[in-house]
Design a protein around this motif. Sequence first.
Motif, PDB file in Angstrom:
ATOM      1  N   GLU A   1     -21.642 -11.260  -7.452  1.00  0.00           N
ATOM      2  CA  GLU A   1     -21.669 -11.487  -6.057  1.00  0.00           C
ATOM      3  C   GLU A   1     -22.524 -11.448  -5.574  1.00  0.00           C
ATOM      4  O   GLU A   1     -22.933 -12.093  -3.888  1.00  0.00           O
ATOM      5  CB  GLU A   1     -20.579 -10.790  -5.315  1.00  0.00           C
ATOM      6  CG  GLU A   1     -19.076 -11.289  -6.080  1.00  0.00           C
ATOM      7  CD  GLU A   1     -17.582 -10.080  -5.783  1.00  0.00           C
ATOM      8  OE1 GLU A   1     -17.793  -9.301  -4.639  1.00  0.00           O
ATOM      9  OE2 GLU A   1     -16.605 -10.916  -5.912  1.00  0.00           O
TER      10      GLU A   1
ATOM     11  N   ARG B   1     -20.321 -11.152   1.322  1.00  0.00           N
ATOM     12  CA  ARG B   1     -20.136 -11.316   0.104  1.00  0.00           C
ATOM     13  C   ARG B   1     -18.288 -11.845   0.159  1.00  0.00           C
ATOM     14  O   ARG B   1     -17.613 -11.532  -1.054  1.00  0.00           O
ATOM     15  CB  ARG B   1     -19.785  -9.540  -0.353  1.00  0.00           C
ATOM     16  CG  ARG B   1     -21.147  -9.576  -1.053  1.00  0.00           C
ATOM     17  CD  ARG B   1     -21.267  -7.795  -1.426  1.00  0.00           C
ATOM     18  NE  ARG B   1     -20.880  -7.719  -3.197  1.00  0.00           N
ATOM     19  CZ  ARG B   1     -20.435  -7.095  -3.164  1.00  0.00           C
ATOM     20  NH1 ARG B   1     -20.660  -5.417  -3.185  1.00  0.00           N
ATOM     21  NH2 ARG B   1     -19.627  -6.793  -4.400  1.00  0.00           N
ATOM     22  N   SER B   2     -17.401 -11.611   1.146  1.00  0.00           N
ATOM     23  CA  SER B   2     -16.488 -12.077   1.367  1.00  0.00           C
ATOM     24  C   SER B   2     -15.777 -13.321   1.019  1.00  0.00           C
ATOM     25  O   SER B   2     -15.152 -13.986   0.420  1.00  0.00           O
ATOM     26  CB  SER B   2     -15.946 -11.729   2.491  1.00  0.00           C
ATOM     27  OG  SER B   2     -16.693 -11.767   3.595  1.00  0.00           O
TER      28      SER B   2
ATOM     29  N   ARG C   1     -16.953 -14.157  -2.858  1.00  0.00           N
ATOM     30  CA  ARG C   1     -15.359 -13.652  -3.071  1.00  0.00           C
ATOM     31  C   ARG C   1     -14.554 -14.514  -3.642  1.00  0.00           C
ATOM     32  O   ARG C   1     -13.449 -15.134  -4.345  1.00  0.00           O
ATOM     33  CB  ARG C   1     -14.472 -12.282  -3.122  1.00  0.00           C
ATOM     34  CG  ARG C   1     -14.369 -11.543  -3.808  1.00  0.00           C
ATOM     35  CD  ARG C   1     -14.256 -10.403  -3.046  1.00  0.00           C
ATOM     36  NE  ARG C   1     -14.898  -9.390  -3.335  1.00  0.00           N
ATOM     37  CZ  ARG C   1     -16.077  -8.629  -2.272  1.00  0.00           C
ATOM     38  NH1 ARG C   1     -15.114  -8.913  -0.504  1.00  0.00           N
ATOM     39  NH2 ARG C   1     -16.577  -7.858  -2.065  1.00  0.00           N
TER      40      ARG C   1
ATOM     41  N   GLN D   1     -12.850 -17.083  -6.491  1.00  0.00           N
ATOM     42  CA  GLN D   1     -11.434 -17.598  -6.491  1.00  0.00           C
ATOM     43  C   GLN D   1     -10.597 -18.440  -6.536  1.00  0.00           C
ATOM     44  O   GLN D   1     -10.129 -19.123  -7.763  1.00  0.00           O
ATOM     45  CB  GLN D   1     -10.432 -16.220  -5.211  1.00  0.00           C
ATOM     46  CG  GLN D   1      -9.417 -16.109  -5.546  1.00  0.00           C
ATOM     47  CD  GLN D   1      -8.949 -15.284  -7.357  1.00  0.00           C
ATOM     48  OE1 GLN D   1      -9.850 -14.239  -7.218  1.00  0.00           O
ATOM     49  NE2 GLN D   1      -8.198 -16.078  -8.177  1.00  0.00           N
TER      50      GLN D   1
END
Length: 239
Positions: A30, A41-42, A45, A49
Amino acid sequence: MQPRYAELAQQLIDEISTGKLGIGAALPGEIELSVQYGVSRSTVRSALQMVQDLGLISRRKRAGIRIEALKPQRPFEQSISNVEDLVQFAAVTERHIQSIDEIESDDVLSAQLRCDAGHRWLRAAMLRVDPAKPDAPICWTDVYLDHSVASGIRRQLRKSTGLICEAVEEKYGRVVSELQQEIRAVGVPERFAQALGVAADSHALEITRHYLDQNGEVFEVTVSVFPADRFTYALNLKR
């Protein structure tokens, strides 16, 4: 405009589908992906997903991120709680317009669209296609745009790739404040069974969505038919 995480997800999907990295190969973590693509990073992420939900990668502690397949291994699973979730679905699929025409609703269609008989609509018929599986469209969708917004949107339907309701918002300022949805089991209608590559009257899900603006007025209705083997509708309920 697509959210950044959806754009990143599509980039990763495209890179994996080229086959440059084989099954079992490792992707950067990440932090490395965040630096490489210049995003948080979010965002990384959320993008990972989406890619994982298609069965393309796995993520495990100590094992890292691994490529599991070069093409999606399972039908689309769509969890919808807001309009942003629809944006995600639109980001990883293509819209293939089949026809555009102006109609007046008859009694049967009026009941489905919840309007008076004779109401004028612009109807755009389209296929939603997974780029990795172009020969097996995900669904057939008839989009009905109220005549009050139809003229300003018609030219964009064949060119734009995002949600049509977003184009209406940009053009007319009519923001989606509520989305009403109905799901029922149906047989695939004969008129577009061939385009979907399935037998007429085979099992399918029909999802009808009414888009209401900030004044509670419906300006768009979509009716989508998903063959049973290509789509899973997931809804999480929490107390």
